[in-house]
Design a protein around this motif. Structure first.
Motif, PDB file in Angstrom:
ATOM      1  N   GLN A 106       0.817  -1.206   0.000  1.00  0.00           N
ATOM      2  CA  GLN A 106       0.000   0.000   0.000  1.00  0.00           C
ATOM      3  C   GLN A 106       0.858   1.266   0.000  1.00  0.00           C
ATOM      4  O   GLN A 106       1.955   1.274   0.571  1.00  0.00           O
ATOM      5  CB  GLN A 106      -0.908   0.025   1.235  1.00  0.00           C
ATOM      6  CG  GLN A 106      -1.883  -1.127   1.314  1.00  0.00           C
ATOM      7  CD  GLN A 106      -2.843  -1.138   0.138  1.00  0.00           C
ATOM      8  OE1 GLN A 106      -3.339  -0.090  -0.277  1.00  0.00           O
ATOM      9  NE2 GLN A 106      -3.088  -2.310  -0.407  1.00  0.00           N
ATOM     10  N   PRO A 107       0.357   2.352  -0.571  1.00  0.00           N
ATOM     11  CA  PRO A 107       1.098   3.610  -0.573  1.00  0.00           C
ATOM     12  C   PRO A 107       1.487   4.085   0.833  1.00  0.00           C
ATOM     13  O   PRO A 107       2.576   4.619   1.015  1.00  0.00           O
ATOM     14  CB  PRO A 107       0.136   4.602  -1.236  1.00  0.00           C
ATOM     15  CG  PRO A 107      -0.766   3.772  -2.074  1.00  0.00           C
ATOM     16  CD  PRO A 107      -0.907   2.470  -1.335  1.00  0.00           C
ATOM     17  N   GLN A 108       0.626   3.869   1.814  1.00  0.00           N
ATOM     18  CA  GLN A 108       0.930   4.357   3.164  1.00  0.00           C
ATOM     19  C   GLN A 108       2.190   3.713   3.732  1.00  0.00           C
ATOM     20  O   GLN A 108       2.949   4.359   4.462  1.00  0.00           O
ATOM     21  CB  GLN A 108      -0.256   4.129   4.111  1.00  0.00           C
ATOM     22  CG  GLN A 108      -0.097   4.851   5.442  1.00  0.00           C
ATOM     23  CD  GLN A 108      -0.013   6.364   5.262  1.00  0.00           C
ATOM     24  OE1 GLN A 108      -0.861   6.974   4.603  1.00  0.00           O
ATOM     25  NE2 GLN A 108       1.006   6.992   5.827  1.00  0.00           N
ATOM     26  N   GLU A 109       2.447   2.466   3.379  1.00  0.00           N
ATOM     27  CA  GLU A 109       3.674   1.809   3.839  1.00  0.00           C
ATOM     28  C   GLU A 109       4.902   2.518   3.280  1.00  0.00           C
ATOM     29  O   GLU A 109       5.889   2.733   3.996  1.00  0.00           O
ATOM     30  CB  GLU A 109       3.684   0.342   3.408  1.00  0.00           C
ATOM     31  CG  GLU A 109       2.599  -0.500   4.053  1.00  0.00           C
ATOM     32  CD  GLU A 109       2.523  -1.878   3.442  1.00  0.00           C
ATOM     33  OE1 GLU A 109       3.153  -2.802   4.009  1.00  0.00           O
ATOM     34  OE2 GLU A 109       1.849  -2.032   2.399  1.00  0.00           O
ATOM     35  N   LEU A 113       7.680   4.791   5.461  1.00  0.00           N
ATOM     36  CA  LEU A 113       9.100   4.465   5.413  1.00  0.00           C
ATOM     37  C   LEU A 113       9.918   5.676   4.956  1.00  0.00           C
ATOM     38  O   LEU A 113      10.962   5.978   5.527  1.00  0.00           O
ATOM     39  CB  LEU A 113       9.346   3.254   4.516  1.00  0.00           C
ATOM     40  CG  LEU A 113      10.736   2.625   4.609  1.00  0.00           C
ATOM     41  CD1 LEU A 113      11.125   2.284   6.045  1.00  0.00           C
ATOM     42  CD2 LEU A 113      10.802   1.401   3.738  1.00  0.00           C
ATOM     43  N   ILE A 114       9.433   6.387   3.949  1.00  0.00           N
ATOM     44  CA  ILE A 114      10.131   7.601   3.501  1.00  0.00           C
ATOM     45  C   ILE A 114      10.198   8.600   4.641  1.00  0.00           C
ATOM     46  O   ILE A 114      11.275   9.122   4.960  1.00  0.00           O
ATOM     47  CB  ILE A 114       9.427   8.228   2.273  1.00  0.00           C
ATOM     48  CG1 ILE A 114       9.569   7.341   1.050  1.00  0.00           C
ATOM     49  CG2 ILE A 114       9.988   9.624   1.996  1.00  0.00           C
ATOM     50  CD1 ILE A 114       8.693   7.747  -0.122  1.00  0.00           C
ATOM     51  N   ASN A 115       9.067   8.873   5.273  1.00  0.00           N
ATOM     52  CA  ASN A 115       9.031   9.839   6.362  1.00  0.00           C
ATOM     53  C   ASN A 115       9.920   9.431   7.526  1.00  0.00           C
ATOM     54  O   ASN A 115      10.503  10.286   8.196  1.00  0.00           O
ATOM     55  CB  ASN A 115       7.593  10.060   6.837  1.00  0.00           C
ATOM     56  CG  ASN A 115       6.771  10.838   5.850  1.00  0.00           C
ATOM     57  OD1 ASN A 115       7.298  11.531   4.979  1.00  0.00           O
ATOM     58  ND2 ASN A 115       5.466  10.710   5.949  1.00  0.00           N
ATOM     59  N   GLY A 116      10.039   8.140   7.776  1.00  0.00           N
ATOM     60  CA  GLY A 116      10.878   7.660   8.867  1.00  0.00           C
ATOM     61  C   GLY A 116      12.367   7.747   8.583  1.00  0.00           C
ATOM     62  O   GLY A 116      13.180   7.730   9.496  1.00  0.00           O
ATOM     63  N   ARG A 117      12.720   7.836   7.313  1.00  0.00           N
ATOM     64  CA  ARG A 117      14.136   7.819   6.940  1.00  0.00           C
ATOM     65  C   ARG A 117      14.709   9.152   6.509  1.00  0.00           C
ATOM     66  O   ARG A 117      15.917   9.275   6.356  1.00  0.00           O
ATOM     67  CB  ARG A 117      14.361   6.795   5.829  1.00  0.00           C
ATOM     68  CG  ARG A 117      14.143   5.383   6.342  1.00  0.00           C
ATOM     69  CD  ARG A 117      14.625   4.353   5.401  1.00  0.00           C
ATOM     70  NE  ARG A 117      14.439   3.040   6.008  1.00  0.00           N
ATOM     71  CZ  ARG A 117      14.580   1.915   5.353  1.00  0.00           C
ATOM     72  NH1 ARG A 117      14.907   1.915   4.067  1.00  0.00           N
ATOM     73  NH2 ARG A 117      14.395   0.767   5.970  1.00  0.00           N
ATOM     74  N   ILE A 118      13.863  10.128   6.268  1.00  0.00           N
ATOM     75  CA  ILE A 118      14.382  11.435   5.850  1.00  0.00           C
ATOM     76  C   ILE A 118      14.018  12.472   6.895  1.00  0.00           C
ATOM     77  O   ILE A 118      13.008  12.370   7.582  1.00  0.00           O
ATOM     78  CB  ILE A 118      13.866  11.858   4.453  1.00  0.00           C
ATOM     79  CG1 ILE A 118      12.343  11.939   4.416  1.00  0.00           C
ATOM     80  CG2 ILE A 118      14.385  10.941   3.381  1.00  0.00           C
ATOM     81  CD1 ILE A 118      11.784  12.464   3.121  1.00  0.00           C
ATOM     82  N   LEU A 119      14.886  13.467   6.984  1.00  0.00           N
ATOM     83  CA  LEU A 119      14.639  14.560   7.914  1.00  0.00           C
ATOM     84  C   LEU A 119      13.894  15.669   7.201  1.00  0.00           C
ATOM     85  O   LEU A 119      14.117  15.895   6.007  1.00  0.00           O
ATOM     86  CB  LEU A 119      15.968  15.089   8.443  1.00  0.00           C
ATOM     87  CG  LEU A 119      16.802  14.080   9.228  1.00  0.00           C
ATOM     88  CD1 LEU A 119      18.174  14.678   9.530  1.00  0.00           C
ATOM     89  CD2 LEU A 119      16.106  13.665  10.490  1.00  0.00           C
ATOM     90  N   PRO A 120      13.018  16.393   7.901  1.00  0.00           N
ATOM     91  CA  PRO A 120      12.323  17.518   7.279  1.00  0.00           C
ATOM     92  C   PRO A 120      13.308  18.547   6.752  1.00  0.00           C
ATOM     93  O   PRO A 120      14.381  18.731   7.316  1.00  0.00           O
ATOM     94  CB  PRO A 120      11.476  18.109   8.408  1.00  0.00           C
ATOM     95  CG  PRO A 120      11.417  17.041   9.447  1.00  0.00           C
ATOM     96  CD  PRO A 120      12.645  16.208   9.293  1.00  0.00           C
ATOM     97  N   GLY A 121      12.890  19.217   5.680  1.00  0.00           N
ATOM     98  CA  GLY A 121      13.716  20.294   5.150  1.00  0.00           C
ATOM     99  C   GLY A 121      14.520  19.830   4.063  1.00  0.00           C
ATOM    100  O   GLY A 121      15.096  19.990   3.210  1.00  0.00           O
TER     101      GLY A 121
END
Length: 121
Positions: A106-109, A113-121
């Motif tokens: 699913q897209p949410q997975e 994962l992207i959000n968990g591995r990259i820092l904002p900004g």
């Protein structure tokens, strides 16, 4: 930060039609988990599209043949596609491997994962 999404499919209208047919007829044997996660048979999945359009990061989407033309180098490691790469000062780094993508449905997975591995900004 730039994220490079490389599909395990070649570019072009004929290839797109063949890929869509393959996804519709035999989704379990389709070779591009990234395609399956981000796109349905005919269009981009709404949840993924909304995330992509609202992200503060730059996304680049390439087919396998486009990536190989654009990033051809004898020093570049061989990547297994599909893959998500991070382009930064260190060059290209694997953010999400093809094995990890194969585990998702699913897209949410993918988003999580992207959000968990990259820092904002």
């Amino acid at each position: 930060m730039k994220l490079i999404f490389v599909y395990n499919a070649d570019s072009g209208a004929v290839n797109a039609m063949l890929d869509s047919a393959h996804k519709a007829i035999s989704p379990s044997t389709y070779d591009c988990a990234l395609c399956s996660i981000t796109h349905g048979v005919f269009s981009e999945r709404e949840q993924w599209k909304a995330y992509r359009e609202s992200s503060e990061h730059e996304f680049l989407f390439l087919h396998r043949d486009e990536f190989q033309r654009q990033f051809r180098s004898k020093w570049l490691p061989k990547f297994s596609f599909p893959i998500v790469l991070e382009a930064g000062s260190e060059g290209l780094q694997v953010l999400i491997s093809n094995e990890e993508l194969a585990e998702m449905a699913q897209p949410q997975e993918l988003i999580d994962l992207i959000n968990g591995r990259i820092l904002p900004g």
